[in-house]
Write a protein that holds these residues in place. Structure first.
Motif, short mmCIF file in Angstrom:
data_model
loop_
_atom_site.label_atom_id
_atom_site.label_comp_id
_atom_site.label_asym_id
_atom_site.label_seq_id
_atom_site.Cartn_x
_atom_site.Cartn_y
_atom_site.Cartn_z
N GLY A 140 34.48 75.56 9.83
CA GLY A 140 32.86 74.91 9.20
C GLY A 140 31.70 76.04 10.60
O GLY A 140 30.35 76.35 9.74
N GLN B 85 26.96 69.34 -1.37
CA GLN B 85 27.96 70.38 -0.52
C GLN B 85 29.05 69.62 0.12
O GLN B 85 29.83 70.32 0.41
CB GLN B 85 27.25 71.24 1.03
CG GLN B 85 26.22 71.63 0.31
CD GLN B 85 25.20 72.84 1.22
OE1 GLN B 85 25.71 72.55 2.09
NE2 GLN B 85 24.03 72.30 1.77
N VAL B 86 29.08 68.53 0.35
CA VAL B 86 29.56 68.13 1.36
C VAL B 86 30.62 67.23 0.33
O VAL B 86 32.69 67.51 0.88
CB VAL B 86 29.72 65.82 2.12
CG1 VAL B 86 30.64 65.63 2.19
CG2 VAL B 86 28.92 66.82 3.59
N GLU C 63 33.12 70.47 0.58
CA GLU C 63 33.90 70.95 1.57
C GLU C 63 35.01 69.50 1.94
O GLU C 63 36.47 69.91 1.92
CB GLU C 63 33.14 70.44 2.52
CG GLU C 63 31.84 72.17 2.77
CD GLU C 63 32.96 73.19 2.80
OE1 GLU C 63 33.41 73.16 3.53
OE2 GLU C 63 32.08 73.75 2.60
N ASP D 3 31.08 67.06 10.59
CA ASP D 3 29.90 67.12 11.27
C ASP D 3 29.23 66.39 12.53
O ASP D 3 28.40 66.91 13.37
CB ASP D 3 28.89 67.00 10.42
CG ASP D 3 28.62 67.90 9.56
OD1 ASP D 3 28.89 68.90 9.08
OD2 ASP D 3 28.92 67.82 7.66
N THR E 18 26.56 69.07 5.86
CA THR E 18 26.66 70.00 5.27
C THR E 18 28.50 70.12 5.02
O THR E 18 28.93 70.23 3.63
CB THR E 18 26.95 71.37 5.60
OG1 THR E 18 27.38 71.44 6.86
CG2 THR E 18 25.32 71.05 6.13
N HIS E 19 29.29 69.21 5.70
CA HIS E 19 30.94 69.27 5.64
C HIS E 19 31.54 68.30 5.66
O HIS E 19 32.59 67.57 5.14
CB HIS E 19 31.39 69.98 6.55
CG HIS E 19 31.13 71.41 6.39
ND1 HIS E 19 30.01 72.23 6.45
CD2 HIS E 19 32.07 72.72 6.32
CE1 HIS E 19 29.97 73.67 6.23
NE2 HIS E 19 31.35 73.27 6.15
N ARG F 200 36.46 63.67 6.42
CA ARG F 200 37.31 64.64 6.77
C ARG F 200 39.12 64.83 6.81
O ARG F 200 39.75 65.18 5.78
CB ARG F 200 37.05 66.19 7.61
CG ARG F 200 35.48 66.16 7.18
CD ARG F 200 36.22 67.34 7.47
NE ARG F 200 35.97 68.64 6.98
CZ ARG F 200 35.48 70.36 7.06
NH1 ARG F 200 35.35 70.38 8.43
NH2 ARG F 200 36.46 71.00 6.15
#
Length: 292
Positions: free
Chosen positions: A35, A196-197, A200, A242, A259-260, A266
């Protein structure tokens, strides 16, 4: 993570040093598996987009070590830097087999230090690893990546590096399938369910899919991934969430600025890809169940 002995390598797409890509503001660069802590903090707390922070190009790239001779996995003993060629070869071999036709691997993977010209503008080490769709190249500073992983609470390991590179390669796959273009059409929205997320998380899922399949391929330079390796992948995914980064940097979590995706998100999508082994399981754009 164990490497397979005596596998021939193609080092033509792994380059060292600066230059390449053509400078200028160009197309937006896509954030990395790590990131880019410094860049991410600027985006999160100061606002703006990655494209505007990339600068305006220039020829300020610093040269790093000369191109190592990496013809075979047997070279890893004397030249551990050849692992980057192994990563690229393993990823390309897998993904080209997933496309019935029309697959084009990334133009290359650039190992650099300091600054580097890209089609997305000037890249810097402090941005962390990133993929530039304008020149379809993955950029990273190997030493800075190791320090960044440590700063975020996990240690450098070959499998953690491969997770990072696999994530960036996942962005290339999203670029080829058109998902990246669709995600950008929504603008620079942020938040747990933003485009955006989702982009990712899709890259995380694709990284998991790659890990599940490469160890089944008798021609892959990656021979095995152990439970300890899987734990390291999970730790890397947690470190680059994030919420984890925000908590470390400011002591508070602001989901609206993500944003991730969070550490949990994740980890969820990396595991989804690994458990299914199927790229079709990585459609993060048609579900509201993002693992958060």
């Amino acid at each position: 993570m164990e490497y397979r002995d005596n596998v021939q390598l193609d080092q033509s797409r792994v380059r060292y040093g600066g230059g390449g890509g053509g400078g200028g503001r160009g197309r937006l660069a896509v954030g990395g598996g790590v990131g880019g802590l410094v860049l991410l903090l600027l985006v999160v707390f100061l606002g703006g987009d990655v494209g505007s922070l990339l600068g305006d190009g220039g020829n300020q790239a610093q040269q790093v070590a000369s191109q190592p001779d990496c013809d075979n996995t047997s070279d890893l003993g004397e030249r551990p830097e050849c692992r980057w060629t192994v990563y690229e070869n393993a990823l390309t071999t897998f993904w080209e087999g997933e496309f019935a036709s029309g697959f084009e691997p990334p133009a290359g993977m650039m190992i650099f230090t300091g600054q580097v010209d890209t089609a997305c503008g000037t890249g810097t080490s402090e941005m962390g690893p990133f993929y530039c769709p304008g020149d379809t190249t993955i950029y990273l500073d190997s030493e800075f990546t190791a320090r960044l992983l440590a700063q975020l609470g996990t240690e450098r390991s070959d499998v953690a590096e491969l997770y990072v590179v696999g994530h960036e390669y996942g962005h290339h796959v999203s670029n080829l399938t058109g998902q990246m273009t669709k995600a950008r059409q929504s603008g620079n929205d942020t938040g747990p369910k933003s485009a955006q997320v989702r982009l990712e998380l899709q890259a995380d899922c694709y990284a998991g899919v790659f890990f599940a399949n490469t160890i089944k391929d008798p021609t892959s330079p990656i021979e095995s991934v152990t439970q300890d390796d899987l734990d390291r992948i999970v730790a890397a995914a947690r470190a680059v969430g994030d919420d984890h980064i925000q908590q470390q940097s400011s002591g508070r979590v602001v989901p609206e600025s993500w944003t991730h995706g969070s550490s949990q998100m994740r980890q969820y999508w990396t595991a989804t890809g690994f458990q299914s082994g199927d790229p079709n399981s990585c459609d993060t754009f048609s579900t509201d169940e993002l693992g958060g």
